[in-house]
Write a protein that holds these residues in place. Structure first.
Motif, PDB file in Angstrom:
ATOM      1  N   GLY A   1      19.177  41.305  43.986  1.00 34.70           N
ATOM      2  CA  GLY A   1      18.463  40.049  44.164  1.00 34.70           C
ATOM      3  C   GLY A   1      18.889  38.941  43.230  1.00 34.70           C
ATOM      4  O   GLY A   1      18.328  37.850  43.276  1.00 34.70           O
ATOM      5  N   HIS A   2      19.909  39.207  42.405  1.00 35.90           N
ATOM      6  CA  HIS A   2      20.330  38.229  41.394  1.00 35.90           C
ATOM      7  C   HIS A   2      21.851  38.166  41.338  1.00 35.90           C
ATOM      8  O   HIS A   2      22.497  38.933  40.622  1.00 35.90           O
ATOM      9  N   GLY A   3      22.436  37.259  42.097  1.00 36.64           N
ATOM     10  CA  GLY A   3      23.876  37.095  42.063  1.00 36.64           C
ATOM     11  C   GLY A   3      24.610  38.107  42.932  1.00 36.64           C
ATOM     12  O   GLY A   3      24.019  38.837  43.732  1.00 36.64           O
ATOM     13  N   LEU A   4      25.927  38.140  42.755  1.00 34.21           N
ATOM     14  CA  LEU A   4      26.804  38.987  43.543  1.00 34.21           C
ATOM     15  C   LEU A   4      27.853  39.606  42.637  1.00 34.21           C
ATOM     16  O   LEU A   4      28.583  38.896  41.939  1.00 34.21           O
ATOM     17  N   SER A   5      27.944  40.927  42.644  1.00 40.21           N
ATOM     18  CA  SER A   5      28.959  41.617  41.853  1.00 40.21           C
ATOM     19  C   SER A   5      30.265  41.683  42.628  1.00 40.21           C
ATOM     20  O   SER A   5      30.300  41.524  43.856  1.00 40.21           O
ATOM     21  N   ALA A   6      31.340  41.965  41.925  1.00 43.79           N
ATOM     22  CA  ALA A   6      32.649  42.087  42.568  1.00 43.79           C
ATOM     23  C   ALA A   6      32.652  43.221  43.584  1.00 43.79           C
ATOM     24  O   ALA A   6      33.174  43.087  44.697  1.00 43.79           O
ATOM     25  N   ASP A   7      32.058  44.368  43.238  1.00 46.22           N
ATOM     26  CA  ASP A   7      32.037  45.507  44.155  1.00 46.22           C
ATOM     27  C   ASP A   7      31.270  45.181  45.425  1.00 46.22           C
ATOM     28  O   ASP A   7      31.698  45.531  46.540  1.00 46.22           O
ATOM     29  N   HIS A   8      30.139  44.512  45.296  1.00 49.34           N
ATOM     30  CA  HIS A   8      29.350  44.182  46.478  1.00 49.34           C
ATOM     31  C   HIS A   8      30.014  43.077  47.298  1.00 49.34           C
ATOM     32  O   HIS A   8      29.869  43.046  48.527  1.00 49.34           O
ATOM     33  N   ALA A   9      30.749  42.197  46.647  1.00 49.58           N
ATOM     34  CA  ALA A   9      31.530  41.201  47.386  1.00 49.58           C
ATOM     35  C   ALA A   9      32.583  41.895  48.240  1.00 49.58           C
ATOM     36  O   ALA A   9      32.782  41.553  49.419  1.00 49.58           O
ATOM     37  N   ARG A  10      33.247  42.882  47.679  1.00 50.58           N
ATOM     38  CA  ARG A  10      34.251  43.640  48.436  1.00 50.58           C
ATOM     39  C   ARG A  10      33.617  44.325  49.638  1.00 50.58           C
ATOM     40  O   ARG A  10      34.215  44.381  50.727  1.00 50.58           O
ATOM     41  N   ASP A  11      32.401  44.849  49.475  1.00 49.04           N
ATOM     42  CA  ASP A  11      31.707  45.514  50.578  1.00 49.04           C
ATOM     43  C   ASP A  11      31.435  44.540  51.727  1.00 49.04           C
ATOM     44  O   ASP A  11      31.635  44.874  52.903  1.00 49.04           O
ATOM     45  N   LEU A  12      30.970  43.335  51.411  1.00 48.71           N
ATOM     46  CA  LEU A  12      30.659  42.351  52.448  1.00 48.71           C
ATOM     47  C   LEU A  12      31.931  41.881  53.159  1.00 48.71           C
ATOM     48  O   LEU A  12      31.938  41.695  54.381  1.00 48.71           O
ATOM     49  N   LEU A  13      32.993  41.706  52.411  1.00 48.08           N
ATOM     50  CA  LEU A  13      34.263  41.304  53.012  1.00 48.08           C
ATOM     51  C   LEU A  13      34.816  42.404  53.907  1.00 48.08           C
ATOM     52  O   LEU A  13      35.322  42.146  55.002  1.00 48.08           O
ATOM     53  N   ALA A  14      34.707  43.646  53.462  1.00 49.20           N
ATOM     54  CA  ALA A  14      35.186  44.772  54.258  1.00 49.20           C
ATOM     55  C   ALA A  14      34.380  44.938  55.542  1.00 49.20           C
ATOM     56  O   ALA A  14      34.893  45.423  56.559  1.00 49.20           O
ATOM     57  N   ALA A  15      33.110  44.516  55.511  1.00 49.29           N
ATOM     58  CA  ALA A  15      32.247  44.630  56.685  1.00 49.29           C
ATOM     59  C   ALA A  15      32.585  43.601  57.756  1.00 49.29           C
ATOM     60  O   ALA A  15      32.127  43.723  58.897  1.00 49.29           O
ATOM     61  N   GLY A  16      33.354  42.563  57.406  1.00 52.32           N
ATOM     62  CA  GLY A  16      33.741  41.570  58.395  1.00 52.32           C
ATOM     63  C   GLY A  16      33.478  40.132  58.031  1.00 52.32           C
ATOM     64  O   GLY A  16      33.731  39.236  58.839  1.00 52.32           O
TER      65      GLY A  16
ATOM     66  N   ARG B   1      28.044  38.938  35.721  1.00 53.57           N
ATOM     67  CA  ARG B   1      29.093  38.375  34.859  1.00 53.57           C
ATOM     68  C   ARG B   1      30.505  38.612  35.379  1.00 53.57           C
ATOM     69  O   ARG B   1      31.412  37.826  35.118  1.00 53.57           O
ATOM     70  N   ASP B   2      30.716  39.715  36.104  1.00 58.93           N
ATOM     71  CA  ASP B   2      32.079  39.975  36.569  1.00 58.93           C
ATOM     72  C   ASP B   2      32.540  38.970  37.623  1.00 58.93           C
ATOM     73  O   ASP B   2      33.732  38.839  37.881  1.00 58.93           O
ATOM     74  N   MET B   3      31.594  38.217  38.212  1.00 60.73           N
ATOM     75  CA  MET B   3      31.987  37.198  39.181  1.00 60.73           C
ATOM     76  C   MET B   3      32.743  36.054  38.499  1.00 60.73           C
ATOM     77  O   MET B   3      33.557  35.366  39.133  1.00 60.73           O
ATOM     78  N   LEU B   4      32.518  35.856  37.210  1.00 61.77           N
ATOM     79  CA  LEU B   4      33.219  34.792  36.484  1.00 61.77           C
ATOM     80  C   LEU B   4      34.731  34.958  36.553  1.00 61.77           C
ATOM     81  O   LEU B   4      35.477  33.976  36.632  1.00 61.77           O
ATOM     82  N   SER B   5      35.207  36.189  36.524  1.00 61.09           N
ATOM     83  CA  SER B   5      36.641  36.438  36.611  1.00 61.09           C
ATOM     84  C   SER B   5      37.082  36.789  38.031  1.00 61.09           C
ATOM     85  O   SER B   5      38.169  36.408  38.467  1.00 61.09           O
ATOM     86  N   PHE B   6      36.220  37.484  38.777  1.00 62.76           N
ATOM     87  CA  PHE B   6      36.603  37.935  40.109  1.00 62.76           C
ATOM     88  C   PHE B   6      36.816  36.780  41.072  1.00 62.76           C
ATOM     89  O   PHE B   6      37.716  36.829  41.931  1.00 62.76           O
ATOM     90  N   ILE B   7      36.041  35.726  40.946  1.00 62.30           N
ATOM     91  CA  ILE B   7      36.108  34.626  41.913  1.00 62.30           C
ATOM     92  C   ILE B   7      37.481  33.951  41.921  1.00 62.30           C
ATOM     93  O   ILE B   7      37.934  33.460  42.960  1.00 62.30           O
ATOM     94  N   ASP B   8      38.169  33.950  40.803  1.00 63.29           N
ATOM     95  CA  ASP B   8      39.496  33.334  40.761  1.00 63.29           C
ATOM     96  C   ASP B   8      40.565  34.199  41.425  1.00 63.29           C
ATOM     97  O   ASP B   8      41.640  33.697  41.779  1.00 63.29           O
ATOM     98  N   SER B   9      40.278  35.483  41.592  1.00 65.63           N
ATOM     99  CA  SER B   9      41.250  36.376  42.237  1.00 65.63           C
ATOM    100  C   SER B   9      40.929  36.622  43.707  1.00 65.63           C
ATOM    101  O   SER B   9      41.715  37.263  44.403  1.00 65.63           O
ATOM    102  N   GLU B  10      39.792  36.126  44.176  1.00 69.85           N
ATOM    103  CA  GLU B  10      39.378  36.344  45.564  1.00 69.85           C
ATOM    104  C   GLU B  10      39.105  34.997  46.240  1.00 69.85           C
ATOM    105  O   GLU B  10      38.018  34.426  46.106  1.00 69.85           O
ATOM    106  N   PRO B  11      40.090  34.469  46.963  1.00 72.75           N
ATOM    107  CA  PRO B  11      39.944  33.139  47.559  1.00 72.75           C
ATOM    108  C   PRO B  11      38.934  33.055  48.691  1.00 72.75           C
ATOM    109  O   PRO B  11      38.619  31.956  49.157  1.00 72.75           O
ATOM    110  N   ARG B  12      38.398  34.179  49.131  1.00 73.73           N
ATOM    111  CA  ARG B  12      37.419  34.150  50.221  1.00 73.73           C
ATOM    112  C   ARG B  12      35.999  33.911  49.722  1.00 73.73           C
ATOM    113  O   ARG B  12      35.065  33.906  50.534  1.00 73.73           O
ATOM    114  N   ILE B  13      35.836  33.701  48.421  1.00 71.52           N
ATOM    115  CA  ILE B  13      34.513  33.401  47.868  1.00 71.52           C
ATOM    116  C   ILE B  13      34.451  31.921  47.478  1.00 71.52           C
ATOM    117  O   ILE B  13      35.344  31.413  46.793  1.00 71.52           O
TER     118      ILE B  13
END
Length: 270
Positions: A44-59, A73-85
């Motif tokens: 209920g608070h933000g989006l982690s890198a692992d859960h972002a990968r799950d949503l992207l993999a789902a379609g 906090r991991d979104m601070l670095s992950f967002i620069d490596s994942e252009p779909r966010i």
């Protein structure tokens, strides 16, 4: 272009609903592009890198965030490596990631996705959303460099969302509101050909208080005192969102339908 936008994914229930149902919906509804607001997907608070990968993999082809963009906090670095966010364009000048991106579908059509934060009743004083989105509208004319444009307006006040819809009318293909987790019944095509809905609602358990287990919010309302943390409700989730069909040549919306799939708010498919 056939576009599906799903509102704020709320906790495990929302994630699991997207992961289990979106692959089938993409095929059944012949979707060309899917945008998912994922800013509450992790507890209920933000989006982690692992859960972002799950949503992207789902379609999901693109994930938008919101005022809780960097609660994990991991979104601070992950967002620069994942252009779909895509994070809000007016979050902060020093924030990582981008608030607007252009995507290409498998058949070569181009869609722009942007997100902007409102100001009214928000906890932080974000920059003016209208001046923030204006250069995007001006530099990417609908039906020119892009076939469609979607703007996620993330804020509290329906009046501010409506004003953004009219500001973008004739220039964006879709303006859809997020953040309040309560779906509104005002899906329409504005006079200039922009599909609009004040709030897409959430992908979560509606036997709750805006996605949270109802006991703690109700205790605080009734007594004015807290006893524990807010935790996402865990019952069957409804996928709530907006289905839009656009004309490729002009970028105008030609069809708009509210989506309520599964759970307590289920309705017929678009």
């Amino acid at each position: 272009m056939r576009i599906l936008f799903l509102g704020d994914v709320m906790g495990r229930a929302g994630r699991e609903a997207v992961m289990s149902r979106l692959p089938g919906l993409r095929e059944a509804w012949q979707l060309d592009f899917v945008v998912v607001n994922g800013e509450n997907a992790t507890s209920g608070h933000g989006l982690s890198a692992d859960h972002a990968r799950d949503l992207l993999a789902a379609g999901a082809d693109c994930i938008t965030l919101g005022d809780h963009a960097f609660d994990q906090r991991d979104m601070l670095s992950f967002i620069d490596s994942e252009p779909r966010i895509v994070r809000p364009i007016n979050f902060a000048k020093a924030a990582p990631g981008k608030g607007v991106r252009v995507f290409e579908t498998v058949d070569g059509r181009r869609i722009l996705v942007a997100q902007v934060l409102g100001q009214v009743f928000m906890k932080r004083p974000f920059d003016d959303p209208f001046s923030a989105i204006e250069p995007v509208l001006r530099n990417y004319p609908r039906g020119g460099q892009i076939h469609a444009m979607l703007v996620d307006m993330h804020c509290e006040a329906t009046s501010e969302k409506m004003a953004m819809g009219h500001w973008c009318d004739g220039r964006a293909s879709v303006v859809v509101g997020t953040h309040t987790h309560v779906p509104t019944a005002d899906a329409m095509v504005l006079p200039g050909g922009t599909a609009y809905q004040s709030d897409a609602g959430m992908c979560g358990d509606y036997h709750s208080v805006i996605g949270m287990d109802k006991d703690e919010p109700m205790r605080r309302f009734i007594t004015g005192m807290s006893k524990g943390r807010f935790t996402p409700a865990s019952g069957e989730a409804t996928l709530s969102g907006l289905f839009v069909e656009t004309d490729d040549a002009s970028g105008r919306a030609v069809r708009v339908e509210m989506v309520r799939h599964g759970g307590r708010l289920a309705q017929a498919a678009p």
